[in-house]
Design a protein around this motif. Structure first.
Motif, short mmCIF file in Angstrom:
data_model
loop_
_atom_site.label_atom_id
_atom_site.label_comp_id
_atom_site.label_asym_id
_atom_site.label_seq_id
_atom_site.Cartn_x
_atom_site.Cartn_y
_atom_site.Cartn_z
N VAL A 167 1.71 5.03 6.82
CA VAL A 167 1.34 5.50 5.49
C VAL A 167 0.48 4.43 4.83
O VAL A 167 0.78 3.24 4.93
N GLY A 210 -0.73 2.97 1.20
CA GLY A 210 -0.58 3.02 -0.26
C GLY A 210 -1.98 2.95 -0.85
O GLY A 210 -2.85 3.74 -0.49
N THR A 211 -2.21 1.96 -1.71
CA THR A 211 -3.56 1.79 -2.25
C THR A 211 -4.34 0.74 -1.47
O THR A 211 -5.42 0.32 -1.90
N HIS A 231 -3.79 -2.48 -0.85
CA HIS A 231 -3.91 -3.82 -1.43
C HIS A 231 -3.35 -4.91 -0.52
O HIS A 231 -3.34 -6.08 -0.91
N SER A 232 -2.87 -4.55 0.66
CA SER A 232 -2.40 -5.57 1.60
C SER A 232 -3.57 -6.09 2.43
O SER A 232 -4.45 -5.31 2.81
N ASP A 263 0.78 -9.34 -10.77
CA ASP A 263 -0.52 -9.60 -11.41
C ASP A 263 -1.35 -8.34 -11.61
O ASP A 263 -2.29 -8.34 -12.40
N GLN A 286 -0.89 -0.89 -7.30
CA GLN A 286 -0.24 -0.53 -6.04
C GLN A 286 0.71 0.66 -6.22
O GLN A 286 1.23 0.90 -7.30
N THR A 287 0.96 1.37 -5.11
CA THR A 287 2.00 2.41 -5.14
C THR A 287 3.36 1.73 -5.11
O THR A 287 3.51 0.62 -4.59
N GLY A 326 4.43 1.15 -1.48
CA GLY A 326 3.67 0.05 -0.88
C GLY A 326 4.17 -1.29 -1.39
O GLY A 326 4.34 -2.24 -0.62
N THR A 346 6.52 -4.45 1.08
CA THR A 346 6.12 -5.83 1.39
C THR A 346 6.85 -6.87 0.54
O THR A 346 6.57 -8.06 0.66
N HIS A 369 6.27 -8.91 -5.94
CA HIS A 369 7.05 -9.60 -6.99
C HIS A 369 6.14 -10.02 -8.14
O HIS A 369 4.91 -10.04 -8.01
N ARG A 379 4.13 -19.39 -8.52
CA ARG A 379 5.09 -18.53 -9.24
C ARG A 379 6.52 -18.81 -8.76
O ARG A 379 6.72 -19.52 -7.78
C1 LIG Z 1 -5.65 -7.97 -6.34
C2 LIG Z 1 -4.26 -8.02 -5.76
C3 LIG Z 1 -3.20 -8.45 -6.54
C4 LIG Z 1 -1.91 -8.53 -6.01
N1 LIG Z 1 -0.90 -9.00 -6.80
C5 LIG Z 1 0.33 -9.17 -6.27
C6 LIG Z 1 1.39 -9.74 -7.04
O1 LIG Z 1 1.23 -10.09 -8.20
N2 LIG Z 1 2.58 -9.91 -6.43
C7 LIG Z 1 2.80 -9.59 -5.12
O2 LIG Z 1 3.89 -9.81 -4.61
N3 LIG Z 1 1.82 -9.02 -4.37
C8 LIG Z 1 0.61 -8.81 -4.92
N4 LIG Z 1 -0.38 -8.24 -4.16
C9 LIG Z 1 -0.03 -7.70 -2.84
C10 LIG Z 1 0.37 -6.21 -2.94
O3 LIG Z 1 1.30 -6.00 -3.98
C11 LIG Z 1 1.02 -5.75 -1.64
O4 LIG Z 1 0.15 -5.95 -0.57
C12 LIG Z 1 1.47 -4.28 -1.70
O5 LIG Z 1 2.20 -4.01 -0.53
C13 LIG Z 1 0.30 -3.34 -1.83
O6 LIG Z 1 0.73 -2.03 -2.13
P1 LIG Z 1 -0.16 -0.78 -1.72
O7 LIG Z 1 0.29 0.41 -2.48
O8 LIG Z 1 -1.59 -1.15 -1.82
O9 LIG Z 1 0.28 -0.58 -0.21
P2 LIG Z 1 -0.56 -0.81 1.14
O10 LIG Z 1 -1.12 -2.17 1.13
O11 LIG Z 1 -1.47 0.32 1.34
O12 LIG Z 1 0.63 -0.72 2.19
C14 LIG Z 1 1.62 -1.72 2.22
C15 LIG Z 1 2.73 -1.31 3.17
O13 LIG Z 1 3.48 -0.24 2.59
C16 LIG Z 1 3.62 0.81 3.54
N5 LIG Z 1 3.79 2.06 2.80
C17 LIG Z 1 3.11 2.49 1.72
N6 LIG Z 1 3.61 3.69 1.32
C18 LIG Z 1 4.61 4.00 2.16
C19 LIG Z 1 5.51 5.10 2.27
N7 LIG Z 1 5.48 6.13 1.42
N8 LIG Z 1 6.41 5.10 3.27
C20 LIG Z 1 6.46 4.07 4.16
N9 LIG Z 1 5.65 3.00 4.10
C21 LIG Z 1 4.74 2.97 3.10
C22 LIG Z 1 2.34 0.73 4.34
O14 LIG Z 1 2.44 1.41 5.57
C23 LIG Z 1 2.24 -0.78 4.52
O15 LIG Z 1 3.11 -1.20 5.53
C24 LIG Z 1 -1.68 -8.15 -4.66
C25 LIG Z 1 -2.74 -7.72 -3.86
C26 LIG Z 1 -4.02 -7.66 -4.40
C27 LIG Z 1 -5.15 -7.23 -3.53
#
Ligand SMILES: Cc1cc2nc3c(=O)[nH]c(=O)nc-3n(C[C@H](O)[C@H](O)[C@H](O)COP(=O)(O)OP(=O)(O)OC[C@H]3O[C@@H](n4cnc5c(N)ncnc54)[C@H](O)[C@@H]3O)c2cc1C
Length: 417
Positions: free
Chosen positions: A53, A55-56, A58-59, A116, A120-121, A124, A128, A131, A323
Protein backbone atom coordinates in the motif's frame (compact mmCIF):
# COMPACT_ATOMS: atom_id res chain seq x y z
CA UNK A 1 -9.88 -5.50 -20.27
CA UNK A 2 -10.17 -7.42 -17.00
CA UNK A 3 -8.00 -4.76 -15.38
CA UNK A 4 -10.49 -2.07 -16.39
CA UNK A 5 -13.54 -4.05 -15.20
CA UNK A 6 -12.06 -4.53 -11.73
CA UNK A 7 -10.71 -0.99 -11.43
CA UNK A 8 -7.12 -2.20 -11.88
CA UNK A 9 -4.63 -0.13 -13.85
CA UNK A 10 -1.38 -1.21 -15.47
CA UNK A 11 1.63 0.76 -16.67
CA UNK A 12 1.67 3.07 -13.64
CA UNK A 13 4.97 4.65 -12.57
CA UNK A 14 5.00 5.42 -8.85
CA UNK A 15 7.40 7.92 -7.32
CA UNK A 16 7.80 9.01 -3.71
CA UNK A 17 7.86 12.61 -2.41
CA UNK A 18 11.67 12.66 -2.22
CA UNK A 19 11.96 11.35 -5.82
CA UNK A 20 14.52 8.69 -4.81
CA UNK A 21 12.12 5.74 -5.14
CA UNK A 22 10.52 4.95 -8.49
CA UNK A 23 8.98 1.70 -9.69
CA UNK A 24 6.20 0.21 -11.80
CA UNK A 25 3.87 -2.29 -10.13
CA UNK A 26 2.21 -4.97 -12.25
CA UNK A 27 -1.19 -3.64 -11.13
CA UNK A 28 -2.44 -0.54 -9.39
CA UNK A 29 -5.81 0.10 -7.76
CA UNK A 30 -7.55 2.89 -5.86
CA UNK A 31 -10.58 1.04 -4.43
CA UNK A 32 -13.50 3.33 -3.68
CA UNK A 33 -14.76 1.40 -0.65
CA UNK A 34 -13.94 -1.48 1.67
CA UNK A 35 -15.79 -4.09 -0.39
CA UNK A 36 -13.78 -3.18 -3.49
CA UNK A 37 -10.57 -3.22 -1.47
CA UNK A 38 -11.32 -6.69 -0.16
CA UNK A 39 -12.15 -7.97 -3.65
CA UNK A 40 -8.97 -6.62 -5.20
CA UNK A 41 -6.74 -7.98 -2.40
CA UNK A 42 -8.41 -11.42 -2.54
CA UNK A 43 -7.91 -11.51 -6.28
CA UNK A 44 -4.20 -10.64 -5.88
CA UNK A 45 -3.85 -13.44 -3.32
CA UNK A 46 -5.49 -15.89 -5.72
CA UNK A 47 -3.08 -14.82 -8.46
CA UNK A 48 -0.07 -15.10 -6.12
CA UNK A 49 0.75 -11.40 -6.45
CA UNK A 50 2.51 -9.50 -3.71
CA UNK A 51 0.65 -6.50 -2.30
CA UNK A 52 1.87 -3.16 -0.93
CA UNK A 53 0.00 0.00 0.00
CA UNK A 54 1.20 3.54 -0.74
CA UNK A 55 0.33 6.33 1.64
CA UNK A 56 1.38 9.77 0.47
CA UNK A 57 4.88 8.53 -0.37
CA UNK A 58 6.71 10.59 2.24
CA UNK A 59 9.08 7.74 3.09
CA UNK A 60 12.58 7.79 1.57
CA UNK A 61 13.10 4.01 1.87
CA UNK A 62 11.82 1.38 -0.62
CA UNK A 63 8.92 0.44 1.64
CA UNK A 64 6.19 0.85 -0.92
CA UNK A 65 7.87 -0.98 -3.82
CA UNK A 66 6.21 -4.03 -5.28
CA UNK A 67 6.24 -5.94 -8.54
CA UNK A 68 2.68 -7.06 -7.73
CA UNK A 69 -0.38 -5.03 -6.73
CA UNK A 70 0.05 -1.48 -5.46
CA UNK A 71 -2.89 0.02 -3.60
CA UNK A 72 -3.77 3.60 -2.76
CA UNK A 73 -6.41 3.98 -0.06
CA UNK A 74 -7.04 7.65 -0.80
CA UNK A 75 -10.78 6.94 -1.10
CA UNK A 76 -10.84 5.15 2.26
CA UNK A 77 -10.38 8.38 4.16
CA UNK A 78 -12.05 10.20 7.04
CA UNK A 79 -12.53 10.20 10.79
CA UNK A 80 -15.20 7.56 11.45
CA UNK A 81 -15.90 8.10 15.13
CA UNK A 82 -14.88 9.87 18.33
CA UNK A 83 -15.44 9.03 21.99
CA UNK A 84 -14.69 11.95 24.27
CA UNK A 85 -15.06 9.89 27.47
CA UNK A 86 -12.57 7.26 26.38
CA UNK A 87 -10.48 9.86 24.50
CA UNK A 88 -10.56 7.83 21.33
CA UNK A 89 -10.78 8.59 17.61
CA UNK A 90 -11.27 6.10 14.76
CA UNK A 91 -10.24 6.83 11.19
CA UNK A 92 -9.92 5.03 7.88
CA UNK A 93 -6.36 4.17 6.88
CA UNK A 94 -6.05 6.72 4.06
CA UNK A 95 -7.00 9.69 6.26
CA UNK A 96 -4.34 12.41 6.07
CA UNK A 97 -3.15 13.64 9.48
CA UNK A 98 -4.39 17.10 8.47
CA UNK A 99 -7.97 15.78 8.38
CA UNK A 100 -7.98 14.96 12.11
CA UNK A 101 -7.70 18.61 13.22
CA UNK A 102 -11.18 20.05 12.70
CA UNK A 103 -12.97 16.70 13.06
CA UNK A 104 -11.48 15.98 16.50
CA UNK A 105 -11.74 19.59 17.71
CA UNK A 106 -15.49 19.59 17.12
CA UNK A 107 -15.67 16.57 19.42
CA UNK A 108 -13.51 18.29 22.08
CA UNK A 109 -10.44 16.21 21.19
CA UNK A 110 -7.04 16.58 19.51
CA UNK A 111 -4.10 14.41 18.48
CA UNK A 112 -1.71 14.29 21.46
CA UNK A 113 1.29 15.28 19.37
CA UNK A 114 2.22 15.79 15.72
CA UNK A 115 5.36 15.93 13.60
CA UNK A 116 6.79 18.55 11.26
CA UNK A 117 4.16 18.01 8.55
CA UNK A 118 0.59 16.77 8.49
CA UNK A 119 0.38 15.50 4.91
CA UNK A 120 0.98 11.80 5.62
CA UNK A 121 -1.81 9.23 5.86
CA UNK A 122 -2.49 7.93 9.34
CA UNK A 123 -1.71 4.32 8.30
CA UNK A 124 1.56 5.41 6.64
CA UNK A 125 2.60 7.42 9.68
CA UNK A 126 1.82 4.52 12.03
CA UNK A 127 3.60 1.95 9.86
CA UNK A 128 6.98 3.68 10.29
CA UNK A 129 6.68 5.02 13.86
CA UNK A 130 6.23 8.67 12.88
CA UNK A 131 6.60 11.07 15.81
CA UNK A 132 6.81 14.70 16.87
CA UNK A 133 8.96 16.08 19.67
CA UNK A 134 8.38 16.13 23.42
CA UNK A 135 10.26 14.23 26.09
CA UNK A 136 6.93 13.21 27.63
CA UNK A 137 5.16 12.44 24.37
CA UNK A 138 5.24 9.19 22.41
CA UNK A 139 4.81 8.51 18.68
CA UNK A 140 1.61 8.09 16.66
CA UNK A 141 2.17 4.32 16.79
CA UNK A 142 2.17 4.30 20.58
CA UNK A 143 -1.32 5.83 20.51
CA UNK A 144 -2.80 3.00 18.40
CA UNK A 145 -5.42 1.00 20.34
CA UNK A 146 -7.17 -0.91 17.55
CA UNK A 147 -6.37 -1.95 13.99
CA UNK A 148 -8.61 -3.60 11.37
CA UNK A 149 -6.75 -5.11 8.46
CA UNK A 150 -6.84 -7.64 5.63
CA UNK A 151 -4.33 -10.39 6.31
CA UNK A 152 -2.44 -12.67 3.93
CA UNK A 153 -5.36 -15.12 3.77
CA UNK A 154 -7.70 -12.37 2.61
CA UNK A 155 -9.51 -12.31 5.96
CA UNK A 156 -10.50 -9.13 7.78
CA UNK A 157 -8.89 -9.26 11.21
CA UNK A 158 -9.48 -7.00 14.21
CA UNK A 159 -6.63 -6.33 16.63
CA UNK A 160 -7.47 -4.66 19.92
CA UNK A 161 -6.33 -4.14 23.48
CA UNK A 162 -7.57 -7.59 24.43
CA UNK A 163 -4.51 -8.95 22.61
CA UNK A 164 -1.63 -6.64 23.54
CA UNK A 165 0.96 -9.02 22.11
CA UNK A 166 -0.43 -8.66 18.59
CA UNK A 167 -1.30 -4.97 19.06
CA UNK A 168 2.36 -4.26 19.88
CA UNK A 169 3.32 -5.84 16.57
CA UNK A 170 0.65 -3.91 14.66
CA UNK A 171 1.65 -0.54 16.15
CA UNK A 172 4.83 -0.42 14.03
CA UNK A 173 4.65 -3.04 11.27
CA UNK A 174 6.09 -1.40 8.13
CA UNK A 175 2.92 -2.60 6.44
CA UNK A 176 4.00 -6.22 6.81
CA UNK A 177 0.95 -7.63 8.64
CA UNK A 178 -1.57 -6.73 5.96
CA UNK A 179 -3.60 -3.94 4.42
CA UNK A 180 -4.78 -1.66 7.22
CA UNK A 181 -8.37 -0.49 6.74
CA UNK A 182 -9.10 1.41 9.96
CA UNK A 183 -7.34 2.40 13.18
CA UNK A 184 -8.31 3.75 16.58
CA UNK A 185 -6.03 6.15 18.42
CA UNK A 186 -5.91 7.33 22.00
CA UNK A 187 -6.12 11.12 21.77
CA UNK A 188 -6.17 14.12 24.15
CA UNK A 189 -8.78 16.65 25.22
CA UNK A 190 -8.45 19.56 22.80
CA UNK A 191 -5.68 22.04 23.67
CA UNK A 192 -4.12 25.26 22.45
CA UNK A 193 -0.38 25.80 22.05
CA UNK A 194 1.83 28.85 22.19
CA UNK A 195 4.95 28.81 20.02
CA UNK A 196 8.24 30.50 20.90
CA UNK A 197 10.99 30.58 18.28
CA UNK A 198 14.56 31.53 19.30
CA UNK A 199 17.98 31.34 17.61
CA UNK A 200 20.48 30.34 20.30
CA UNK A 201 24.14 29.59 19.68
CA UNK A 202 24.89 25.88 19.94
CA UNK A 203 26.81 26.44 23.19
CA UNK A 204 23.59 27.66 24.83
CA UNK A 205 21.73 24.60 23.61
CA UNK A 206 24.42 22.34 24.98
CA UNK A 207 24.37 24.01 28.40
CA UNK A 208 20.56 23.62 28.59
CA UNK A 209 20.52 20.12 27.06
CA UNK A 210 19.18 18.23 30.07
CA UNK A 211 16.71 20.90 31.17
CA UNK A 212 15.01 22.23 28.04
CA UNK A 213 13.30 19.08 26.73
CA UNK A 214 11.55 18.55 30.09
CA UNK A 215 10.75 22.23 30.64
CA UNK A 216 8.43 22.41 27.62
CA UNK A 217 5.73 20.30 26.04
CA UNK A 218 7.61 20.41 22.76
CA UNK A 219 11.28 21.31 22.43
CA UNK A 220 13.24 20.79 19.23
CA UNK A 221 15.87 22.55 17.21
CA UNK A 222 17.42 22.74 13.76
CA UNK A 223 21.14 23.32 14.14
CA UNK A 224 22.63 25.18 11.16
CA UNK A 225 26.23 24.14 10.41
CA UNK A 226 26.63 27.12 8.08
CA UNK A 227 24.93 30.44 7.36
CA UNK A 228 23.17 29.04 4.27
CA UNK A 229 21.41 26.16 6.01
CA UNK A 230 18.33 27.96 7.25
CA UNK A 231 17.44 29.08 3.76
CA UNK A 232 17.35 25.49 2.48
CA UNK A 233 14.50 24.76 4.90
CA UNK A 234 13.02 28.21 4.31
CA UNK A 235 13.29 28.89 8.03
CA UNK A 236 12.23 32.42 8.93
CA UNK A 237 15.37 33.84 10.58
CA UNK A 238 15.96 37.46 11.61
CA UNK A 239 17.37 39.54 8.74
CA UNK A 240 21.13 39.93 8.88
CA UNK A 241 21.67 37.35 11.66
CA UNK A 242 24.37 34.83 10.70
CA UNK A 243 23.03 31.36 11.52
CA UNK A 244 26.30 29.38 11.44
CA UNK A 245 26.43 27.25 14.61
CA UNK A 246 23.08 28.65 15.74
CA UNK A 247 19.80 26.78 15.84
CA UNK A 248 16.25 27.57 14.88
CA UNK A 249 14.66 26.43 18.12
CA UNK A 250 10.97 25.60 18.55
CA UNK A 251 9.17 25.55 21.88
CA UNK A 252 5.46 24.80 22.17
CA UNK A 253 3.73 25.11 25.54
CA UNK A 254 0.10 24.64 26.52
CA UNK A 255 -1.81 27.93 26.34
CA UNK A 256 -5.10 28.92 27.96
CA UNK A 257 -6.61 31.14 25.29
CA UNK A 258 -10.12 32.11 24.26
CA UNK A 259 -11.10 32.13 20.63
CA UNK A 260 -11.01 34.19 18.56
CA UNK A 261 -9.35 37.01 20.50
CA UNK A 262 -6.53 34.86 21.93
CA UNK A 263 -5.40 33.53 18.57
CA UNK A 264 -2.09 35.07 17.49
CA UNK A 265 -0.65 34.29 14.07
CA UNK A 266 2.55 36.33 14.46
CA UNK A 267 5.47 34.19 13.26
CA UNK A 268 7.56 33.07 16.22
CA UNK A 269 4.85 33.89 18.80
CA UNK A 270 1.83 32.06 17.44
CA UNK A 271 -0.93 30.91 19.78
CA UNK A 272 -3.60 28.73 18.24
CA UNK A 273 -5.32 25.36 18.21
CA UNK A 274 -2.69 22.64 18.58
CA UNK A 275 -3.18 21.19 15.11
CA UNK A 276 -2.60 24.57 13.49
CA UNK A 277 0.72 25.10 15.32
CA UNK A 278 2.48 21.80 14.54
CA UNK A 279 2.81 21.55 10.76
CA UNK A 280 5.54 23.37 8.86
CA UNK A 281 5.78 23.66 5.10
CA UNK A 282 8.81 22.32 3.26
CA UNK A 283 9.10 23.84 -0.18
CA UNK A 284 11.85 21.87 -1.86
CA UNK A 285 12.27 18.12 -1.80
CA UNK A 286 15.05 16.39 0.12
CA UNK A 287 16.00 12.98 1.47
CA UNK A 288 16.71 12.15 5.10
CA UNK A 289 18.36 9.73 7.50
CA UNK A 290 17.07 9.72 11.05
CA UNK A 291 18.50 7.77 13.97
CA UNK A 292 17.20 7.43 17.51
CA UNK A 293 19.76 7.21 20.33
CA UNK A 294 19.09 6.62 24.05
CA UNK A 295 18.17 9.97 25.58
CA UNK A 296 21.02 9.96 28.11
CA UNK A 297 23.53 9.69 25.25
CA UNK A 298 21.89 12.27 23.00
CA UNK A 299 24.32 15.09 23.74
CA UNK A 300 27.40 12.93 23.12
CA UNK A 301 25.89 11.75 19.83
CA UNK A 302 25.02 15.29 18.74
CA UNK A 303 28.53 16.54 19.62
CA UNK A 304 30.08 13.80 17.48
CA UNK A 305 27.80 14.59 14.53
CA UNK A 306 28.61 18.30 14.80
CA UNK A 307 32.32 17.53 14.87
CA UNK A 308 31.99 15.20 11.84
CA UNK A 309 30.17 17.84 9.80
CA UNK A 310 32.54 20.68 10.68
CA UNK A 311 35.63 18.51 10.02
CA UNK A 312 34.62 16.52 6.93
CA UNK A 313 31.40 17.86 5.42
CA UNK A 314 31.49 21.67 5.77
CA UNK A 315 29.45 22.00 2.59
CA UNK A 316 26.58 19.76 3.75
CA UNK A 317 24.57 22.79 4.73
CA UNK A 318 21.13 21.39 5.58
CA UNK A 319 20.29 21.95 9.25
CA UNK A 320 20.43 18.93 11.58
CA UNK A 321 17.17 18.44 13.48
CA UNK A 322 17.16 17.23 17.07
CA UNK A 323 14.01 16.04 18.85
CA UNK A 324 12.94 13.98 21.85
CA UNK A 325 10.41 11.10 22.00
CA UNK A 326 9.10 9.09 24.97
CA UNK A 327 9.36 5.30 25.36
CA UNK A 328 6.66 2.83 24.29
CA UNK A 329 6.06 -0.93 23.98
CA UNK A 330 5.73 -1.58 20.24
CA UNK A 331 8.11 -4.35 19.19
CA UNK A 332 9.63 -2.53 16.19
CA UNK A 333 9.32 0.95 17.66
CA UNK A 334 12.44 3.07 17.83
CA UNK A 335 11.29 3.94 21.37
CA UNK A 336 10.82 0.32 22.44
CA UNK A 337 11.34 0.52 26.24
CA UNK A 338 13.54 3.59 25.98
CA UNK A 339 13.30 7.38 25.79
CA UNK A 340 15.20 8.70 22.79
CA UNK A 341 16.93 11.73 21.38
CA UNK A 342 16.35 11.83 17.62
CA UNK A 343 18.93 13.15 15.16
CA UNK A 344 17.83 13.86 11.59
CA UNK A 345 20.31 14.39 8.77
CA UNK A 346 18.87 15.99 5.64
CA UNK A 347 20.54 15.75 2.24
CA UNK A 348 19.90 17.24 -1.17
CA UNK A 349 17.74 14.96 -3.31
CA UNK A 350 19.46 13.74 -6.46
CA UNK A 351 23.03 14.10 -5.13
CA UNK A 352 25.46 11.36 -4.09
CA UNK A 353 25.10 11.68 -0.33
CA UNK A 354 25.99 8.09 0.57
CA UNK A 355 29.54 8.80 1.82
CA UNK A 356 28.19 11.43 4.21
CA UNK A 357 25.33 9.24 5.41
CA UNK A 358 27.53 6.20 5.94
CA UNK A 359 29.90 8.32 8.06
CA UNK A 360 26.89 9.48 10.10
CA UNK A 361 25.84 5.84 10.45
CA UNK A 362 29.33 4.87 11.66
CA UNK A 363 29.24 7.64 14.28
CA UNK A 364 25.75 6.81 15.59
CA UNK A 365 25.76 2.99 15.44
CA UNK A 366 27.87 2.63 18.62
CA UNK A 367 25.01 4.40 20.43
CA UNK A 368 22.73 1.47 19.58
CA UNK A 369 20.89 3.84 17.24
CA UNK A 370 17.58 2.63 15.85
CA UNK A 371 16.46 3.85 12.41
CA UNK A 372 13.38 5.77 11.33
CA UNK A 373 11.79 3.16 9.07
CA UNK A 374 10.63 5.79 6.61
CA UNK A 375 14.04 7.45 6.24
CA UNK A 376 17.35 6.28 4.78
CA UNK A 377 19.27 3.81 6.95
CA UNK A 378 21.84 1.02 6.83
CA UNK A 379 20.01 -1.49 8.99
CA UNK A 380 20.67 -5.20 8.47
CA UNK A 381 18.99 -8.22 10.03
CA UNK A 382 22.04 -8.72 12.28
CA UNK A 383 21.71 -5.17 13.57
CA UNK A 384 17.98 -5.59 14.07
CA UNK A 385 18.60 -8.62 16.24
CA UNK A 386 20.72 -6.44 18.52
CA UNK A 387 18.47 -3.39 18.45
CA UNK A 388 15.03 -4.98 18.85
CA UNK A 389 14.85 -7.58 21.64
CA UNK A 390 11.36 -8.68 20.50
CA UNK A 391 12.28 -9.11 16.81
CA UNK A 392 11.62 -12.87 16.85
CA UNK A 393 8.25 -12.27 18.49
CA UNK A 394 7.38 -9.73 15.78
CA UNK A 395 8.44 -12.05 12.98
CA UNK A 396 6.43 -14.90 14.49
CA UNK A 397 3.30 -12.73 14.49
CA UNK A 398 4.03 -11.48 10.97
CA UNK A 399 4.20 -15.08 9.75
CA UNK A 400 0.86 -15.90 11.40
CA UNK A 401 -0.75 -12.96 9.60
CA UNK A 402 1.02 -13.51 6.29
CA UNK A 403 2.31 -17.09 5.96
CA UNK A 404 3.03 -16.65 2.24
CA UNK A 405 5.01 -13.42 2.63
CA UNK A 406 2.52 -11.61 0.37
CA UNK A 407 3.14 -8.25 2.06
CA UNK A 408 6.94 -8.38 1.92
CA UNK A 409 9.10 -6.80 -0.77
CA UNK A 410 12.81 -6.87 -1.63
CA UNK A 411 13.55 -4.26 1.03
CA UNK A 412 11.62 -5.99 3.82
CA UNK A 413 12.35 -9.68 3.09
CA UNK A 414 15.93 -9.58 4.45
CA UNK A 415 14.80 -7.63 7.51
CA UNK A 416 11.53 -9.35 8.42
CA UNK A 417 11.33 -12.52 6.30
C1 LIG B 1 8.79 16.53 4.43
C2 LIG B 1 8.71 15.36 5.38
C3 LIG B 1 8.48 15.58 6.73
C4 LIG B 1 8.43 14.51 7.62
N1 LIG B 1 8.25 14.76 8.95
C5 LIG B 1 8.29 13.75 9.83
C6 LIG B 1 8.19 13.99 11.24
O1 LIG B 1 8.07 15.12 11.69
N2 LIG B 1 8.28 12.92 12.06
C7 LIG B 1 8.48 11.65 11.61
O2 LIG B 1 8.59 10.73 12.41
N3 LIG B 1 8.54 11.39 10.28
C8 LIG B 1 8.45 12.41 9.40
N4 LIG B 1 8.52 12.13 8.06
C9 LIG B 1 8.50 10.73 7.62
C10 LIG B 1 7.05 10.27 7.35
O3 LIG B 1 6.20 10.61 8.43
C11 LIG B 1 7.01 8.75 7.20
O4 LIG B 1 7.85 8.34 6.17
C12 LIG B 1 5.59 8.22 6.97
O5 LIG B 1 5.63 6.82 7.02
C13 LIG B 1 5.01 8.70 5.65
O6 LIG B 1 3.63 8.42 5.57
P1 LIG B 1 2.94 8.24 4.15
O7 LIG B 1 1.47 8.36 4.30
O8 LIG B 1 3.60 9.12 3.17
O9 LIG B 1 3.27 6.70 3.86
P2 LIG B 1 4.24 6.06 2.76
O10 LIG B 1 5.57 6.68 2.88
O11 LIG B 1 3.57 6.09 1.45
O12 LIG B 1 4.28 4.57 3.30
C14 LIG B 1 4.91 4.28 4.53
C15 LIG B 1 4.64 2.84 4.91
O13 LIG B 1 3.27 2.69 5.30
C16 LIG B 1 2.71 1.59 4.60
N5 LIG B 1 1.27 1.81 4.49
C17 LIG B 1 0.63 2.95 4.16
N6 LIG B 1 -0.71 2.75 4.21
C18 LIG B 1 -0.91 1.47 4.58
C19 LIG B 1 -2.06 0.67 4.82
N7 LIG B 1 -3.30 1.15 4.68
N8 LIG B 1 -1.89 -0.62 5.18
C20 LIG B 1 -0.63 -1.13 5.32
N9 LIG B 1 0.48 -0.42 5.13
C21 LIG B 1 0.34 0.87 4.77
C22 LIG B 1 3.44 1.58 3.28
O14 LIG B 1 3.32 0.34 2.61
C23 LIG B 1 4.86 1.84 3.77
O15 LIG B 1 5.41 0.66 4.28
C24 LIG B 1 8.58 13.18 7.14
C25 LIG B 1 8.81 12.95 5.78
C26 LIG B 1 8.88 14.03 4.91
C27 LIG B 1 9.16 13.77 3.47
Amino acid sequence: MSGIRTGLKRGIVWQNWGENQVFSPAQYAEPSNEAELLAVVRRAIAEGLSVRVAGTGHSSTPLVQTGGLLLSLKHLSGVTGTDVTRRRARALAGTPISAFGDALWEAGLALSNQGDIDKQTIAGAIATGTHGSGSGLASFSAAVRYVRLIDGNGDVVEIGEDDLDVLRAAQVSLGSLGVVIEVELEVSPKYHLRETITYPHVDELISGWDVNPDAHRHFSFLWCPTDGGAELFELPTPAGRPMADRAYTKVYDLAEIREPEGIDTTEGHRADRSYRIYPDGFGRIFNELEYFVPREQGLDAFREIRELIHRKYPNETYPVEVRWVAADDAYLSQQYKRDNTVITITVTAGTDYWGYLSDVDAVLQPYNARPHWGKLHFTTRARMEQMFPELDRFIGIRKQFDPGGLFLNDHLRPLLG
